[in-house]
Design an enzyme around this catalytic site. Structure first.
Site, short mmCIF file in Angstrom:
data_model
loop_
_atom_site.label_atom_id
_atom_site.label_comp_id
_atom_site.label_asym_id
_atom_site.label_seq_id
_atom_site.Cartn_x
_atom_site.Cartn_y
_atom_site.Cartn_z
N ARG A 1 14.12 12.83 -3.15
CA ARG A 1 13.07 11.57 -3.74
C ARG A 1 12.32 12.30 -4.72
NH1 ARG A 1 9.20 14.48 -3.67
NH2 ARG A 1 8.09 12.63 -4.10
N ALA B 1 11.18 10.64 -8.83
CA ALA B 1 11.98 10.30 -10.08
C ALA B 1 13.23 11.25 -10.59
CB ALA B 1 10.87 9.72 -11.11
N ARG C 1 17.58 2.79 -5.03
CA ARG C 1 16.05 2.51 -5.12
C ARG C 1 15.78 1.98 -6.74
NH1 ARG C 1 12.49 7.18 -3.31
NH2 ARG C 1 11.22 5.53 -2.89
N ASP D 1 7.14 7.18 -12.00
CA ASP D 1 8.47 6.92 -11.61
C ASP D 1 9.13 5.81 -12.54
OD1 ASP D 1 8.77 7.65 -8.55
OD2 ASP D 1 6.60 6.88 -8.98
N ASN E 1 3.74 4.12 -10.36
CA ASN E 1 3.82 5.61 -9.37
C ASN E 1 3.39 5.00 -8.19
OD1 ASN E 1 3.94 8.38 -9.61
ND2 ASN E 1 1.72 8.41 -8.84
O1 MRU Z 1 9.09 7.34 -3.08
P1 MRU Z 1 9.20 9.01 -3.61
O2 MRU Z 1 8.67 9.85 -2.75
O3 MRU Z 1 10.49 8.87 -4.40
O4 MRU Z 1 8.42 8.61 -5.04
C1 MRU Z 1 8.07 9.16 -5.90
C2 MRU Z 1 7.17 9.76 -6.07
O5 MRU Z 1 6.91 10.76 -5.35
C3 MRU Z 1 5.83 9.47 -6.94
O6 MRU Z 1 5.55 8.29 -7.17
C4 MRU Z 1 5.72 10.54 -7.70
O7 MRU Z 1 4.31 10.69 -8.34
C5 MRU Z 1 6.41 10.40 -9.12
S1 MRU Z 1 7.99 11.03 -9.13
C6 MRU Z 1 7.83 12.22 -9.74
#
Ligand code: MRU
Length: 370
Positions: free
Chosen positions: A54, A56, A94, A249, A259
């Site tokens: 998980r 981005a 996603r 994200d 985010n």
């Molecule tokens: O749902 P996830 O864990 O894939 O969410 C993404 C994230 O971890 C956050 O939103 C993060 O701050 C940005 S992705 C580097």
């Protein structure tokens, strides 16, 4: 980054068996460090969807390698059609992070330029490795640019006082291939000897802050405290936060930032308390086509079960899932929110810092002006 003293990326090709890609299984952290083998497009799709991987950047890198496995497992006849179908199924996993479609489209363009299946396989592997290496390098540079922000704050501190930084969710090295975005400046400043302390939002409902960011910071030896998601405003009011840094994200052309859910509230509290709010991201997280993030960025809505239940380690060491609400209580579970650009002090990218606005972003990415 290091786990028990050994350097790891979050994803890599198994060099002894080049039909297998390996990832750290993030569903098992912080209690177990386990490596998961991915050999089929379906396994890649499931790893992204079930959040074994998980974040981005890592979602993008995983999709990049997934497209290599699609080429490798494609039939001799109609390899391109197989690869295109794989692209569709990976992108559907996603919706919010830009990096996923960005990586898949890069692979699709590469595959379409090849004349044979063998060339597609070779090119797909090179492209997957380039995406992963590019992600790690972008994050390293973000660390260097962001370090300067922390150094400046450190100079204003009384001798011996740490810079207090609040972060939300996990935009650490686990969310990318290496280094991370929001955490990269922290690691760079810490390694340079700056005294700092991190407030880690637990980040309900999946608790990426508690299970991943706290684990990462612990592995690196960075002082930190885990806090409830609602504590940030209180800490800011009492002068206990010098800086907020989050990841992203997807960032729209106008600087709006998608985010992890709850980020917007942190940005509002930061503005009310004159705390600088920085967002760190690699260029693959920009969506240059999206002109208004608040109205247009797709927000993932996940299984309500993630809100109604929680999993953790029980006293006997085994994992247990417990229910938090009455049997009949319905729940909703939005995974992300969008922070309007006006609340963002600066974006930190691999090319440097910029204002969160179209003019600021295009100043760093003039090739996107058209
Ligand atoms: O749902 P996830 O864990 O894939 O969410 C993404 C994230 O971890 C956050 O939103 C993060 O701050 C940005 S992705 C580097």
């Amino acid at each position: 980054m290091k786990v028990n003293g050994r350097h790891y990326r979050t994803i890599w090709l198994n060099e002894k068996d080049r039909s297998t890609v390996q990832v750290i299984d993030q569903r098992k952290l912080p209690f177990t460090f386990a490596v998961l083998d991915l050999r089929t497009v379906e396994e890649f799709r499931a790893a992204i969807q079930d959040m074994a991987v998980r974040g981005a950047g890592l979602i993008g890198a995983t999709a990049g390698y997934g497209m290599y496995i699609a080429a490798l497992t494609s039939p001799q006849e109609d390899a391109l059609a197989f690869i295109e179908a794989a692209a569709k199924s990976l992108v559907a996993t996603r919706p919010t992070a830009s990096n996923l479609a960005w990586a898949v489209n890069r692979q699709l363009a590469a595959a379409r330029s090849c004349r044979s299946r063998e060339a597609m396989i070779r090119t797909a592997l090179d492209t997957a490795q380039a995406i992963a290496d590019g992600d790690a390098e972008a994050c390293r540079r973000i660390g260097e640019h962001g370090k300067a922000v922390i150094l400046e704050l450190a100079q204003k501190k009384k001798r011996g006082e740490p810079v207090h930084i609040l972060t939300h969710c996990n935009a650490g090295w686990l969310a990318f291939v290496d280094n991370g975005t929001a955490t990269a400046p922290l690691y760079a400043a810490f390694d340079a000897g700056v005294k700092l302390h991190v407030w880690v939002d637990e980040t309900r409902p999946r608790n990426q802050g508690a299970s991943l960011t706290a684990w990462e910071l612990g592995q690196h030896g960075v002082p930190h405290d885990l806090i409830t998601d609602n504590a940030g405003g209180h800490l800011m009011q009492h002068g206990l936060v010098d800086l907020v840094i989050t990841g992203a994200d997807r960032v729209a052309r106008n600087g709006d930032v998608a985010n992890k859910i709850g980020t917007y509230l942190k940005a509002l509290a930061a503005r009310d308390n004159a705390v600088p709010f920085y967002v760190a991201l690699p260029s693959s997280t920009f969506d240059f086509e999206c002109t208004d993030g608040v109205s247009s960025i797709p927000i993932e809505e996940r299984d309500p079960g993630e809100v109604r239940f929680m999993t953790g380690r029980s006293a006997d060491g085994s994992l247990a899932t417990v229910q938090l609400c009455p049997d009949e209580t319905p729940a909703r579970n939005w995974g992300f929110d969008v922070t309007p650009s006006r609340l963002v002090t600066r974006l930190i990218c691999e090319r440097g810092l910029c204002e969160a606005s179209e003019a600021g972003i295009l100043g760093l990415f003039p090739e996107r002006k058209a």
